[in-house]
Design a protein around this motif. Structure first.
Motif, PDB file in Angstrom:
ATOM      1  N   ARG A   1      10.575  -9.773 -23.838  1.00 32.48           N
ATOM      2  CA  ARG A   1      11.126  -8.509 -23.349  1.00 32.48           C
ATOM      3  C   ARG A   1      11.417  -8.561 -21.852  1.00 32.48           C
ATOM      4  O   ARG A   1      12.464  -8.122 -21.396  1.00 32.48           O
ATOM      5  CB  ARG A   1      10.139  -7.375 -23.641  1.00 32.48           C
ATOM      6  CG  ARG A   1      10.750  -6.244 -24.392  1.00 32.48           C
ATOM      7  CD  ARG A   1       9.850  -5.046 -24.630  1.00 32.48           C
ATOM      8  NE  ARG A   1       8.511  -5.079 -24.092  1.00 32.48           N
ATOM      9  CZ  ARG A   1       7.399  -5.161 -24.816  1.00 32.48           C
ATOM     10  NH1 ARG A   1       7.480  -5.238 -26.115  1.00 32.48           N
ATOM     11  NH2 ARG A   1       6.222  -5.171 -24.252  1.00 32.48           N
ATOM     12  N   VAL A   2      10.488  -9.107 -21.073  1.00 27.82           N
ATOM     13  CA  VAL A   2      10.611  -9.094 -19.618  1.00 27.82           C
ATOM     14  C   VAL A   2      11.600 -10.155 -19.128  1.00 27.82           C
ATOM     15  O   VAL A   2      12.463  -9.869 -18.291  1.00 27.82           O
ATOM     16  CB  VAL A   2       9.226  -9.282 -18.948  1.00 27.82           C
ATOM     17  CG1 VAL A   2       9.348  -9.490 -17.456  1.00 27.82           C
ATOM     18  CG2 VAL A   2       8.326  -8.100 -19.259  1.00 27.82           C
ATOM     19  N   ILE A   3      11.485 -11.368 -19.630  1.00 29.13           N
ATOM     20  CA  ILE A   3      12.310 -12.471 -19.118  1.00 29.13           C
ATOM     21  C   ILE A   3      13.676 -12.521 -19.805  1.00 29.13           C
ATOM     22  O   ILE A   3      14.699 -12.692 -19.143  1.00 29.13           O
ATOM     23  CB  ILE A   3      11.565 -13.811 -19.272  1.00 29.13           C
ATOM     24  CG1 ILE A   3      10.323 -13.801 -18.372  1.00 29.13           C
ATOM     25  CG2 ILE A   3      12.465 -14.988 -18.924  1.00 29.13           C
ATOM     26  CD1 ILE A   3       9.444 -15.011 -18.499  1.00 29.13           C
ATOM     27  N   PHE A   4      13.700 -12.374 -21.113  1.00 30.08           N
ATOM     28  CA  PHE A   4      14.946 -12.541 -21.865  1.00 30.08           C
ATOM     29  C   PHE A   4      15.566 -11.219 -22.304  1.00 30.08           C
ATOM     30  O   PHE A   4      16.600 -11.215 -22.953  1.00 30.08           O
ATOM     31  CB  PHE A   4      14.698 -13.433 -23.090  1.00 30.08           C
ATOM     32  CG  PHE A   4      14.147 -14.784 -22.743  1.00 30.08           C
ATOM     33  CD1 PHE A   4      14.918 -15.732 -22.088  1.00 30.08           C
ATOM     34  CD2 PHE A   4      12.840 -15.113 -23.069  1.00 30.08           C
ATOM     35  CE1 PHE A   4      14.400 -16.978 -21.773  1.00 30.08           C
ATOM     36  CE2 PHE A   4      12.305 -16.354 -22.749  1.00 30.08           C
ATOM     37  CZ  PHE A   4      13.098 -17.282 -22.096  1.00 30.08           C
TER      38      PHE A   4
ATOM     39  N   ALA B   1      -2.910 -11.971 -30.028  1.00 29.42           N
ATOM     40  CA  ALA B   1      -2.751 -12.121 -28.581  1.00 29.42           C
ATOM     41  C   ALA B   1      -1.508 -12.942 -28.265  1.00 29.42           C
ATOM     42  O   ALA B   1      -0.699 -12.558 -27.400  1.00 29.42           O
ATOM     43  CB  ALA B   1      -3.992 -12.776 -27.977  1.00 29.42           C
ATOM     44  N   THR B   2      -1.328 -14.050 -28.961  1.00 27.23           N
ATOM     45  CA  THR B   2      -0.148 -14.907 -28.745  1.00 27.23           C
ATOM     46  C   THR B   2       1.136 -14.156 -29.060  1.00 27.23           C
ATOM     47  O   THR B   2       2.110 -14.227 -28.303  1.00 27.23           O
ATOM     48  CB  THR B   2      -0.257 -16.172 -29.624  1.00 27.23           C
ATOM     49  OG1 THR B   2      -1.480 -16.847 -29.309  1.00 27.23           O
ATOM     50  CG2 THR B   2       0.913 -17.103 -29.407  1.00 27.23           C
ATOM     51  N   ASN B   3       1.131 -13.434 -30.157  1.00 31.76           N
ATOM     52  CA  ASN B   3       2.299 -12.657 -30.564  1.00 31.76           C
ATOM     53  C   ASN B   3       2.650 -11.602 -29.508  1.00 31.76           C
ATOM     54  O   ASN B   3       3.817 -11.431 -29.148  1.00 31.76           O
ATOM     55  CB  ASN B   3       2.029 -12.007 -31.917  1.00 31.76           C
ATOM     56  CG  ASN B   3       3.225 -11.287 -32.489  1.00 31.76           C
ATOM     57  OD1 ASN B   3       4.358 -11.747 -32.390  1.00 31.76           O
ATOM     58  ND2 ASN B   3       2.976 -10.141 -33.092  1.00 31.76           N
ATOM     59  N   ASN B   4       1.636 -10.893 -29.024  1.00 28.81           N
ATOM     60  CA  ASN B   4       1.879  -9.865 -28.009  1.00 28.81           C
ATOM     61  C   ASN B   4       2.366 -10.468 -26.700  1.00 28.81           C
ATOM     62  O   ASN B   4       3.289  -9.938 -26.070  1.00 28.81           O
ATOM     63  CB  ASN B   4       0.614  -9.029 -27.765  1.00 28.81           C
ATOM     64  CG  ASN B   4       0.371  -8.046 -28.881  1.00 28.81           C
ATOM     65  OD1 ASN B   4       1.296  -7.579 -29.536  1.00 28.81           O
ATOM     66  ND2 ASN B   4      -0.891  -7.732 -29.112  1.00 28.81           N
ATOM     67  N   ILE B   5       1.759 -11.569 -26.285  1.00 28.79           N
ATOM     68  CA  ILE B   5       2.181 -12.224 -25.037  1.00 28.79           C
ATOM     69  C   ILE B   5       3.614 -12.725 -25.169  1.00 28.79           C
ATOM     70  O   ILE B   5       4.440 -12.529 -24.265  1.00 28.79           O
ATOM     71  CB  ILE B   5       1.216 -13.367 -24.673  1.00 28.79           C
ATOM     72  CG1 ILE B   5      -0.139 -12.781 -24.252  1.00 28.79           C
ATOM     73  CG2 ILE B   5       1.790 -14.248 -23.566  1.00 28.79           C
ATOM     74  CD1 ILE B   5      -1.265 -13.795 -24.156  1.00 28.79           C
TER      75      ILE B   5
END
Length: 187
Positions: A46-49, A36-40
């Motif tokens: 991907r979205v922010i950076f 879960a941590t890895n996916n988040i």
């Protein structure tokens, strides 16, 4: 005071199973939380950076193998595997008892056979020196949990078969009686 050898063996077995339950439970919890941590983290990257984690897919693959195979032996020990019991439940208790003995020993033999082939596969993969591209971990090390877990799973079914041979109750797993299973299923 003298201690009986069978009692000592049974006590040692239960102590070992208690430790194994804790280790497998910790592996399952940690693996799911890490996935879960890895996916988040990957989504945030991907979205922010606008940059994914280069190792995210490999880490998840490793964790899925751990969850799958640690979960297999854990479920076998607690009678949590999916079963088709329509015919079994319709049989008289004596036939159920005989059938569960056959089922547990045949399942154990099948799993030990798969364990054997998983060891052969690892011995075939290891000398090739293949590594994961991002993490640079040898591929065979990821698969080491597979025969370990399969061996434990096969052993759990074997123990359930032995318990069914020498007890009046029906044991669906090495640690849970059929009545305990029914009580858990009702919750």
């Amino acid at each position: 005071m003298t201690t009986s050898s069978p009692g000592l063996i049974k006590s040692g077995y239960h102590h070992f199973i208690g430790i194994l339950n804790k280790v497998e439970g910790a592996i399952l919890i940690a693996s799911v939380l890490l996935m879960a941590t890895n996916n988040i983290a990957n989504v945030i990257g991907r979205v922010i950076f606008n940059q994914s984690l280069f190792f995210a897919e490999e880490v998840n693959s490793i964790l899925i193998i751990l969850v799958t195979f640690a979960g297999t032996s854990f479920a076998a020990r607690h009678g949590s595997h999916i079963r088709m019991t329509a015919i079994f439940d319709a049989l008289p208790k004596k036939l159920q008892k005989g059938l569960i003995v056959i089922i547990t020993f045949v399942t154990s033999a099948c799993i030990f056979t798969i364990c054997y082939f998983s060891v052969k596969y690892i011995l075939w993969v290891a000398p090739r020196g293949q590594v994961l591209p991002a993490l640079q971990i040898p591929v065979y090390t990821i698969y080491l949990w597979v025969p370990i877990s399969l061996f434990i799973t096969g052993f759990e079914y074997f123990v359930a078969g032995i318990k069914n041979l020498f007890n009046r109750e029906i044991f669906l797993a090495s640690e849970v009686t059929s009545e305990e299973y029914e009580n858990v299923a009702e919750i």
